[in-house]
Design a protein around this motif. Structure first.
Motif, PDB file in Angstrom:
ATOM      1  N   ARG A  24       2.288   1.727  -3.481  1.00 40.46           N
ATOM      2  CA  ARG A  24       1.255   2.126  -4.448  1.00 40.46           C
ATOM      3  C   ARG A  24       0.951   3.611  -4.353  1.00 40.46           C
ATOM      4  NH1 ARG A  24      -4.620   2.102  -5.133  1.00 40.46           N
ATOM      5  NH2 ARG A  24      -4.859   2.137  -2.885  1.00 40.46           N
ATOM      6  N   VAL A  25       0.827   4.105  -3.137  1.00 37.12           N
ATOM      7  CA  VAL A  25       0.498   5.517  -2.946  1.00 37.12           C
ATOM      8  C   VAL A  25       1.684   6.409  -3.320  1.00 37.12           C
ATOM      9  CG1 VAL A  25      -0.081   7.281  -1.228  1.00 37.12           C
ATOM     10  CG2 VAL A  25      -1.277   5.086  -1.208  1.00 37.12           C
ATOM     11  N   ALA A  78      -1.531  12.528  -3.522  1.00 33.51           N
ATOM     12  CA  ALA A  78      -1.417  11.512  -4.563  1.00 33.51           C
ATOM     13  C   ALA A  78      -2.693  11.448  -5.382  1.00 33.51           C
ATOM     14  CB  ALA A  78      -1.128  10.146  -3.944  1.00 33.51           C
ATOM     15  N   TYR A  79      -2.525  11.054  -6.640  1.00 26.84           N
ATOM     16  CA  TYR A  79      -3.670  10.788  -7.508  1.00 26.84           C
ATOM     17  C   TYR A  79      -3.857   9.280  -7.578  1.00 26.84           C
ATOM     18  CZ  TYR A  79      -5.304  15.189  -9.509  1.00 26.84           C
ATOM     19  OH  TYR A  79      -5.893  16.422  -9.694  1.00 26.84           O
ATOM     20  N   VAL A  80      -4.563   8.750  -6.607  1.00 25.58           N
ATOM     21  CA  VAL A  80      -4.878   7.325  -6.562  1.00 25.58           C
ATOM     22  C   VAL A  80      -6.381   7.189  -6.519  1.00 25.58           C
ATOM     23  CG1 VAL A  80      -4.613   5.153  -5.316  1.00 25.58           C
ATOM     24  CG2 VAL A  80      -2.744   6.801  -5.335  1.00 25.58           C
ATOM     25  N   ASN A  81      -6.947   6.595  -7.539  1.00 24.08           N
ATOM     26  CA  ASN A  81      -8.397   6.461  -7.618  1.00 24.08           C
ATOM     27  C   ASN A  81      -8.835   5.283  -6.757  1.00 24.08           C
ATOM     28  OD1 ASN A  81     -10.979   6.979  -8.362  1.00 24.08           O
ATOM     29  ND2 ASN A  81     -10.734   6.479 -10.519  1.00 24.08           N
ATOM     30  N   LEU A  82      -9.286   5.571  -5.541  1.00 24.05           N
ATOM     31  CA  LEU A  82      -9.627   4.507  -4.614  1.00 24.05           C
ATOM     32  C   LEU A  82     -11.070   4.039  -4.754  1.00 24.05           C
ATOM     33  CD1 LEU A  82      -7.835   5.853  -1.428  1.00 24.05           C
ATOM     34  CD2 LEU A  82      -7.020   4.165  -3.067  1.00 24.05           C
ATOM     35  N   ALA A 117       2.251   7.268  -6.865  1.00 27.34           N
ATOM     36  CA  ALA A 117       1.267   8.213  -7.403  1.00 27.34           C
ATOM     37  C   ALA A 117       1.398   9.591  -6.770  1.00 27.34           C
ATOM     38  CB  ALA A 117      -0.151   7.671  -7.181  1.00 27.34           C
ATOM     39  N   GLU A 161       0.826  -1.207   0.000  1.00 24.59           N
ATOM     40  CA  GLU A 161       0.000   0.000   0.000  1.00 24.59           C
ATOM     41  C   GLU A 161       0.864   1.262   0.000  1.00 24.59           C
ATOM     42  OE1 GLU A 161      -3.398   2.483   0.049  1.00 24.59           O
ATOM     43  OE2 GLU A 161      -2.902   0.483  -0.696  1.00 24.59           O
ATOM     44  N   GLU A 190     -11.469  11.400 -11.390  1.00 22.37           N
ATOM     45  CA  GLU A 190     -10.118  11.646 -10.894  1.00 22.37           C
ATOM     46  C   GLU A 190     -10.179  12.643  -9.742  1.00 22.37           C
ATOM     47  OE1 GLU A 190      -7.300  12.782 -13.781  1.00 22.37           O
ATOM     48  OE2 GLU A 190      -7.465  10.930 -14.942  1.00 22.37           O
TER      49      GLU A 190
END
Length: 226
Positions: A66-67, A98-102, A70, A63, A107
């Protein structure tokens, strides 16, 4: 002449010497069985702890990586330079945009804080960006506004004071550790994450350490090849 009475010898039972030998053999067998049982139990407990620590460390590392991949700077209206991707940094805590589409279908940038709490749990907290006109986004102060989402990623995180590497080490473009990352977050080109879970006992074979150097491809920094 009268024959000896053989029944007297048949009813005599075992001698003291035979009893002592039997007790010694039984004690030896009991010691061997007890040792095997203890060894099997110890190995089983160690294997279970190792499996638990591995899963915990893997979940946290995946995790965080991943973040961080981004991580994105945040443009601010009327400000020549955007805010750094890192709002605050430390050895056991960091706040990053961050640009993380959860969960959203659109967006939307988020503000994420990774930190280790008093129970040595690695915690992830998320604040969604607040849309402003012109495509700008603002974010609440993480020290005063509760996160929208909060969850534990890993447990039993070992502190650097126990002889392991810090959870977060910030690297510059030359891949060397930065001494001024907190005061100059724009100089951060990568984050080395070293996550150790388990006990604080030195050399405990059930401890698990995962280490990963996470690059920041969305930032305008050219990091030297390793």
């Amino acid at each position: 002449m009268r024959a000896p009475d053989r029944r007297r010898y048949a009813d005599a039972g075992i001698s003291l010497a035979e009893l002592l030998v039997a007790m010694m053999v039984f004690s030896l067998l009991l010691t061997i069985v007890g040792g095997v049982f203890f060894s099997v139990n110890r190995n089983f407990a160690m294997s279970r702890s190792l499996d638990t620590n591995t899963k915990s460390a893997s979940n946290g590392m995946n995790e965080i990586s991943r973040v961080l991949r981004a991580a994105t700077e945040n443009p601010v209206r009327g400000q020549a330079l955007p805010d750094s991707a890192f709002r605050s940094v430390g050895t056991e805590t960091l706040v990053v945009y961050a640009y993380v589409n959860l969960a959203s279908s659109s967006e939307q940038p988020i503000q994420v804080r990774f930190s280790v709490d008093g129970s040595r749990n690695l915690v992830e907290e998320i604040w969604p960006g607040i849309a402003q006109s012109g495509g700008y986004w603002t974010f609440p102060d993480p020290t005063s506004v509760a996160a929208t989402t909060k969850r534990i990623l890993a447990s039993s995180v070992i502190a650097a004071s126990s002889g392991v590497a810090p959870l977060f080490t910030y690297l510059g473009v030359s891949n060397t550790a930065l001494s001024n990352a907190a005061s100059n977050p724009r100089s951060i080109a990568a984050v080395q994450v070293s996550l150790t879970t388990g006990t604080t006992a030195a050399g405990d074979t059930s401890n698990v350490t995962l280490q990963n150097t996470v690059g920041l491809p969305n930032l305008p920094l050219s990091r030297a090849e390793l």
